[in-house]
Structure formats: C-alpha cells, structure tokens
Design an enzyme around this catalytic site. Structure first.
Site, PDB file in Angstrom:
ATOM      1  CE1 TYR A  30      -3.918  -2.810   5.574  1.00  0.00           C
ATOM      2  CE2 TYR A  30      -3.440  -0.451   5.548  1.00  0.00           C
ATOM      3  CZ  TYR A  30      -3.711  -1.631   4.879  1.00  0.00           C
ATOM      4  OH  TYR A  30      -3.743  -1.620   3.511  1.00  0.00           O
ATOM      5  CB  SER A  51      -0.866  -0.025   1.267  1.00  0.00           C
ATOM      6  OG  SER A  51      -1.439   1.239   1.505  1.00  0.00           O
ATOM      7  CE  LYS A  53      -1.451  -4.656   3.311  1.00  0.00           C
ATOM      8  NZ  LYS A  53      -1.657  -5.988   2.732  1.00  0.00           N
TER       9      LYS A  53
HETATM   10  C1  UD1 Z   1      -7.135   4.338   3.747  1.00  0.00           C
HETATM   11  C2  UD1 Z   1      -6.156   3.879   4.785  1.00  0.00           C
HETATM   12  C3  UD1 Z   1      -4.952   3.290   4.099  1.00  0.00           C
HETATM   13  C4  UD1 Z   1      -5.393   2.145   3.208  1.00  0.00           C
HETATM   14  C5  UD1 Z   1      -6.431   2.662   2.217  1.00  0.00           C
HETATM   15  C6  UD1 Z   1      -6.991   1.507   1.420  1.00  0.00           C
HETATM   16  C7  UD1 Z   1      -6.502   5.372   6.697  1.00  0.00           C
HETATM   17  C8  UD1 Z   1      -5.928   6.480   7.511  1.00  0.00           C
HETATM   18  N1  UD1 Z   1      -5.785   4.981   5.640  1.00  0.00           N
HETATM   19  O1  UD1 Z   1      -6.524   5.360   2.974  1.00  0.00           O
HETATM   20  O2  UD1 Z   1      -4.032   2.816   5.048  1.00  0.00           O
HETATM   21  O3  UD1 Z   1      -4.289   1.627   2.519  1.00  0.00           O
HETATM   22  O4  UD1 Z   1      -7.498   3.269   2.916  1.00  0.00           O
HETATM   23  O5  UD1 Z   1      -7.951   1.955   0.530  1.00  0.00           O
HETATM   24  O6  UD1 Z   1      -7.559   4.869   6.992  1.00  0.00           O
HETATM   25  N2  UD1 Z   1     -12.891  10.799   3.581  1.00  0.00           N
HETATM   26  C9  UD1 Z   1     -13.907  11.648   3.948  1.00  0.00           C
HETATM   27  N3  UD1 Z   1     -15.046  11.098   4.464  1.00  0.00           N
HETATM   28  C10 UD1 Z   1     -15.233   9.758   4.630  1.00  0.00           C
HETATM   29  C11 UD1 Z   1     -14.175   8.885   4.245  1.00  0.00           C
HETATM   30  C12 UD1 Z   1     -13.016   9.444   3.732  1.00  0.00           C
HETATM   31  O7  UD1 Z   1     -13.799  12.860   3.822  1.00  0.00           O
HETATM   32  O8  UD1 Z   1     -16.282   9.340   5.129  1.00  0.00           O
HETATM   33  C13 UD1 Z   1     -11.666  11.349   2.983  1.00  0.00           C
HETATM   34  C14 UD1 Z   1     -10.418  11.058   3.820  1.00  0.00           C
HETATM   35  O9  UD1 Z   1     -10.192  12.088   4.745  1.00  0.00           O
HETATM   36  C15 UD1 Z   1      -9.355  11.013   2.725  1.00  0.00           C
HETATM   37  C16 UD1 Z   1     -10.092  10.512   1.478  1.00  0.00           C
HETATM   38  O10 UD1 Z   1     -11.470  10.734   1.742  1.00  0.00           O
HETATM   39  O11 UD1 Z   1      -8.902  12.304   2.453  1.00  0.00           O
HETATM   40  C17 UD1 Z   1      -9.854   9.043   1.227  1.00  0.00           C
HETATM   41  O12 UD1 Z   1     -10.102   8.315   2.418  1.00  0.00           O
HETATM   42  P1  UD1 Z   1     -10.119   6.731   2.471  1.00  0.00           P
HETATM   43  O13 UD1 Z   1     -10.971   6.187   1.401  1.00  0.00           O
HETATM   44  O14 UD1 Z   1     -10.418   6.314   3.877  1.00  0.00           O
HETATM   45  O15 UD1 Z   1      -8.623   6.316   2.068  1.00  0.00           O
HETATM   46  P2  UD1 Z   1      -7.227   6.742   2.748  1.00  0.00           P
HETATM   47  O16 UD1 Z   1      -7.420   7.406   4.043  1.00  0.00           O
HETATM   48  O17 UD1 Z   1      -6.442   7.463   1.713  1.00  0.00           O
END
Ligand code: UD1
Length: 338
Positions: A150, A125, A154
């Site tokens: 987690y 990842s 990785k």
């Molecule tokens: C997350 C994991 C990462 C993992 C990846 C797999 C965390 C901190 N990181 O990455 O380790 O490898 O998923 O796909 O959990 N967001 C919102 N509202 C929501 C959900 C997300 O605003 O309800 C935003 C988050 O702040 C982020 C973006 O959307 O900026 C993507 O979030 P997410 O899909 O959870 O992925 P990552 O955090 O990048």
C-alpha cells in the site's frame, strides 16, 4: 467548470465533493462502490442541495475510462481518490494493490496527457516518510523504503506523476500527503463508513463508545514519547477537503511554477493515542473501555507535519481542533447506529 472526482463516494472524496460544489464546481464522480455506498450521494445532496453526476465505473477497465473521457471531454480537472487502502490486505494481496492503485493511475494520466490542458490532484500519504528523522516533517524529508505494498503504491504513484509531468508540460499536478484524516461532516450527513473491524484509531474508538466493540486495544505504551503511546497528526476531514479545493484552484489557474508539487496536509500538532482517547471522553462524556496491549508491527513512533508550505503556498490552514473533529465523529457514529 467540470471536475472529475474518482472515489468520490469514499470518506475523503465525499467531503471534497461537498466543498467543490459549495465553491460552484460541477462535479462528476466515478466510483466502483467496492468500499462505498451510493447512499452517500443523498448525503451530499442533503448538504449542498445538489446531486453530483455519478458513474459507476471500475477504473481498471481501460476501455471504460477512455470512453468516459470521450463523453466528458469538458472535464478540466481530476481529483483522484479511488484506491485500496488497507495496509494489512496489501501485504497479502500485493498484485491487487498494484493493479487497483497503479494501473488505474496510469490509465487516467494517459487520458489527461491527450488533453491540451489538464489538472490533477493525487491522494498521497505521510506514509511515504516512514519514521522520519526529524519532527515536524517537511516535504523535503527523505522518502523512506515503503513498509507495505500500500505504502509503495503511494510512493510509486508520486513518481509516476512526477515523471509524466516532466514530459507533459500541459499537465499540472499536485500530490497531497495526508497525515491522519478523521471526523465527519458537521451535518452528520456523510462520514467514515469502515467495512468490518476498523483498523484506524478514531472509528475504532467511536465504535467502542457506542458499544459495537468491547474495548479498544492501545498498541503499546512503551514508546519513547511523553505518555509512551504513539504520536500522530489527526486532521479533520473537512479541513482536508478544503485543502483539495485550494490545490485544485492552484493547478487550474496555472499558479504552480513547477508543474508537479507535493504538499503535507496536517495540523502541525502531534497527539498521542491516550490524548485522542481523552478527547473522545471529553466530547462524549463517556468513559472509554480500553486496555494497553503489545505494539502493532509496522507502527512508527511519531509523525506530525510541518504545514508551512501548504499554509503559505496554498493559503490553507487547518481550522478545527481535535475535540471539534472528535465531536463530529461521535455525532456521526450516533446517527448511523441510532
Ligand atoms: C495508517 C496506515 C497508513 C495510512 C493511514 C491512513 C498502518 C501501519 N498505517 O496510519 O499507511 O496512510 O492509516 O489513515 O496501518 N491504534 C491503537 N489501536 C487501534 C488502532 C490504532 O492503539 O485499534 C494506534 C496506532 O498504533 C497508531 C495510532 O493509533 O499509533 C493511529 O493508528 P491508525 O489510525 O491505524 O493510523 P496510522 O497507523 O498512523
């Protein structure tokens, strides 16, 4: 040629099984169904016209793993997806994550080390980079201290494979560092099936769009980015699956000058949370209910890939746009809720 896909009923695993079967590989899946359903097999069959072999095995059961490799001694390559992936849960249950993600990896590598020749692809990842100092992120960017057990699994997983390859010349391995996978197969026969409340952005958006969730919380709009929301590199799961086939061919053919390599898999393009919401609104024709809330702890500002190495060495490039990937996610959501 027989390929073992662990976690082959999961989100990325199932899409990869489809691409492998489309390319003529014989697939055997191991899955314990802890976060996946056997119904996925029907979806794979509907798309490819072929039912993969499947065994329900918990990879923590070392004896069963050994027994599997004895019975399937014609397995020539392994794509190892099976792992736990909830960041928050990993903080609460670190030993569960080390056992599920590390012990199982060791058992599989031990079996592969016994073979005359073997090929191995590992799901890593972009989380290994943490908040990288420069964008886009190349494979040479330093690995930063992991933010969660987690993420640590990785990093440790990559190190375990690297160390094993150093003393096992017959083992050819590649670790693939995924950016943010999203979407579903265009047939809407397989897709993402998050259990409970989705933690990832795209399934939360589509569930809000379909009315399962009241509203999406956007975690922070005060980041140092153009619109204040975080930037990620959203990659279509079918593109990602195809990259696995390319990586597998490279190790099977022994085209890798070093027997352990890492590749970034992303689109090379960063999108903000608000841009992802706009994409949803464009492809669905629906307004998304969302509100800005506080930042989520542990989130980094920005992460998008430099994909030059995968483009040049694997001969692979992401083909689909964010809107195309989003449309597939929306079609899938409507199909499973309809
Ligand atoms: C997350 C994991 C990462 C993992 C990846 C797999 C965390 C901190 N990181 O990455 O380790 O490898 O998923 O796909 O959990 N967001 C919102 N509202 C929501 C959900 C997300 O605003 O309800 C935003 C988050 O702040 C982020 C973006 O959307 O900026 C993507 O979030 P997410 O899909 O959870 O992925 P990552 O955090 O990048």
């Amino acid at each position: 040629m027989k390929i073992l896909v662990t976690g082959g009923l999961g989100f990325i695993g199932s899409h990869t099984v489809v691409e492998l079967q489309n390319e003529g590989f014989e697939v055997v899946i191991i899955d314990d169904c802890s976060n996946a359903s056997e119904k996925v097999l029907e979806g794979i069959n509907a798309i490819t016209g072929k039912m993969p072999l499947y065994e329900k095995i918990d990879l923590k059961d070392k004896e069963k793993v050994s027994n599997f490799f004895r019975r399937h001694n014609d397995v020539e390559g392994v794509i190892h997806f099976a792992a736990s992936k909830a960041v928050g849960e990993s903080v609460e249950k670190p030993l569960l994550y080390y056992e599920n993600n590390i012990a199982t990896l060791v058992y599989i590598l031990k079996e592969l080390s016994k073979k005359k020749k073997s090929s191995f692809i590992f799901s890593s990842s972009c989380t290994v980079y943490g908040q990288a100092d420069e964008m886009p992120i190349t494979e040479d960017a330093p690995v930063k201290p992991a933010e969660s057990p987690y993420g640590n699994t990785k990093q440790m997983g990559e190190e375990i494979i690297r160390d094993t390859c150093l003393v096992t010349p017959n083992l050819n391995a590649i670790a693939l560092r995924y950016f943010n996978p999203m979407g579903a197969h265009p047939s809407a026969e397989i897709g993402e099936l998050p259990i409970g409340v989705p933690q990832n952005l795209v399934p939360f958006i589509t569930q809000t769009g379909i009315g399962m969730r009241k509203e999406l919380s956007v975690f922070g709009d005060d980041y140092p980015t153009e619109d204040g929301t975080c930037i990620r590199d959203y990659i279509y799961v079918v593109d990602l699956a195809k990259a696995h086939v390319q990586a597998l061919k490279r190790v099977l053919e022994g085209n890798n000058p070093k027997n352990y390599e890492v590749f970034n898999l992303g689109t090379g393009k960063g999108s903000s949370v608000l841009e992802v919401i706009q994409s949803f609104e464009r492809v669905s024709g629906e307004k998304l209910n969302y509100k800005i809330v506080n930042r989520r702890s542990g989130d980094i500002v920005s992460a998008y890939a430099d994909t030059t190495k995968a483009n040049e060495v694997l001969g692979w490039k992401a083909q689909f746009t964010l809107d195309e990937a989003m449309k597939s996610a929306w079609d899938w959501e409507r199909k499973i809720r309809g």
